[in-house]
Scaffold this active site. Structure first.
Site, PDB file in Angstrom:
ATOM      1  N   THR A   1       7.560  35.993 -60.759  1.00 27.40           N
ATOM      2  CA  THR A   1       8.745  35.763 -61.584  1.00 27.40           C
ATOM      3  C   THR A   1       8.627  34.382 -62.208  1.00 27.40           C
ATOM      4  O   THR A   1       8.029  33.479 -61.626  1.00 27.40           O
ATOM      5  CB  THR A   1      10.053  35.849 -60.773  1.00 27.40           C
ATOM      6  OG1 THR A   1      11.157  35.527 -61.632  1.00 27.40           O
ATOM      7  CG2 THR A   1      10.054  34.889 -59.602  1.00 27.40           C
TER       8      THR A   1
ATOM      9  N   ASP B   1      18.657  33.415 -72.635  1.00 28.30           N
ATOM     10  CA  ASP B   1      17.643  32.440 -73.035  1.00 28.30           C
ATOM     11  C   ASP B   1      18.230  31.241 -73.768  1.00 28.30           C
ATOM     12  O   ASP B   1      17.514  30.276 -74.053  1.00 28.30           O
ATOM     13  CB  ASP B   1      16.595  33.100 -73.944  1.00 28.30           C
ATOM     14  CG  ASP B   1      15.724  34.097 -73.208  1.00 28.30           C
ATOM     15  OD1 ASP B   1      15.581  33.961 -71.981  1.00 28.30           O
ATOM     16  OD2 ASP B   1      15.196  35.012 -73.860  1.00 28.30           O
TER      17      ASP B   1
END
Length: 235
Positions: free
Chosen positions: A126, A83
């Protein structure tokens, strides 16, 4: 030595699991050290009705945590390395990376065991552009839809019948004790994982030498070499 460390973390169950892992390791290594968590709701967690690419990218998950670090309200922040942006803000650095959990993507479905079993025009959820591109390369017929939220939220959408399958990071499911939800693993040849997938990163201020030293025992040098190469593609 410091007698207290504050860890900034997102509030999702996975983020808290990761922060508590670091908390436990620090307390075991330094019995006199108090380690507290500072949970934070980030902008990336709040805006769930728009694709990440439209609202600033995956860096939204960590920006508020980094501000808290720079303001001195916390000593470290624990992130899923995938991330993080390619470079840390000035004044911050990745102080340690942990050993790596399974880096693969996981195929999760109630009806189908593998990506190949999905019927024509199946609906797959997704939030990752990387996953979307690789899925469509293999199965251009699929209907890929954006799926945002934490692991539990995404699984709930699947359970409610909104998707035929969803794609998640295997590492997160395993850490949360949800490996039984994985229908199959997608090989790294079929779907190249995100840079640093499966690795936890501990971020700290570059001028906080004492904290950097306290974290050194957590640092996996072999993993660090791997992710340095992976993240070089993002820079």
């Amino acid at each position: 030595m410091k007698n207290k460390i504050t860890i900034a973390t997102r509030e999702s169950l996975l983020a808290l699991w990761q922060a508590k892992y670091v908390q436990r390791r620090l307390e075991e290594q330094y019995p006199g050290l108090t380690v507290e968590l500072l949970p934070v709701t980030t902008k990336g967690d709040q805006i769930l009705d728009r694709p990440l690419v439209e609202i600033g990218g995956k860096g939204l998950f960590i920006k508020e945590l980094e501000v808290i670090l720079l303001e001195g309200k916390a000593d470290i922040a624990v992130h899923s390395l995938k991330d993080m942006t390619a470079e840390c803000p000035k004044g911050l650095a990745i102080a340690a990376v942990t050993s790596r959990e399974d880096p693969r993507d996981a195929f999760v479905s109630h009806k189908y065991k593998t990506l190949e079993e999905l019927p024509l025009h199946a609906k797959v959820g997704t939030s990752s552009l990387r996953r979307q591109a690789q899925l469509l390369h293999k199965r251009p017929d699929l209907e890929i839809q954006s799926l945002r939220g934490n692991v539990q939220t995404r699984l709930r959408h699947l359970d409610e019948g909104n998707f035929d399958a969803i794609i998640l990071a295997a590492a997160g499911l395993k850490r949360l004790g949800l490996a039984d939800r994985i229908s199959s693993y997608i090989s790294t040849e079929e779907s190249i994982p995100a840079a640093g997938q499966g690795v936890m990163a501990i971020e700290a201020r570059t001028d906080d030498a004492e904290t950097l030293e306290l974290l050194s025992f957590l640092h996996d040098k072999e993993v660090a070499s791997c992710i340095q190469a992976e993240r070089a593609f993002l820079a």
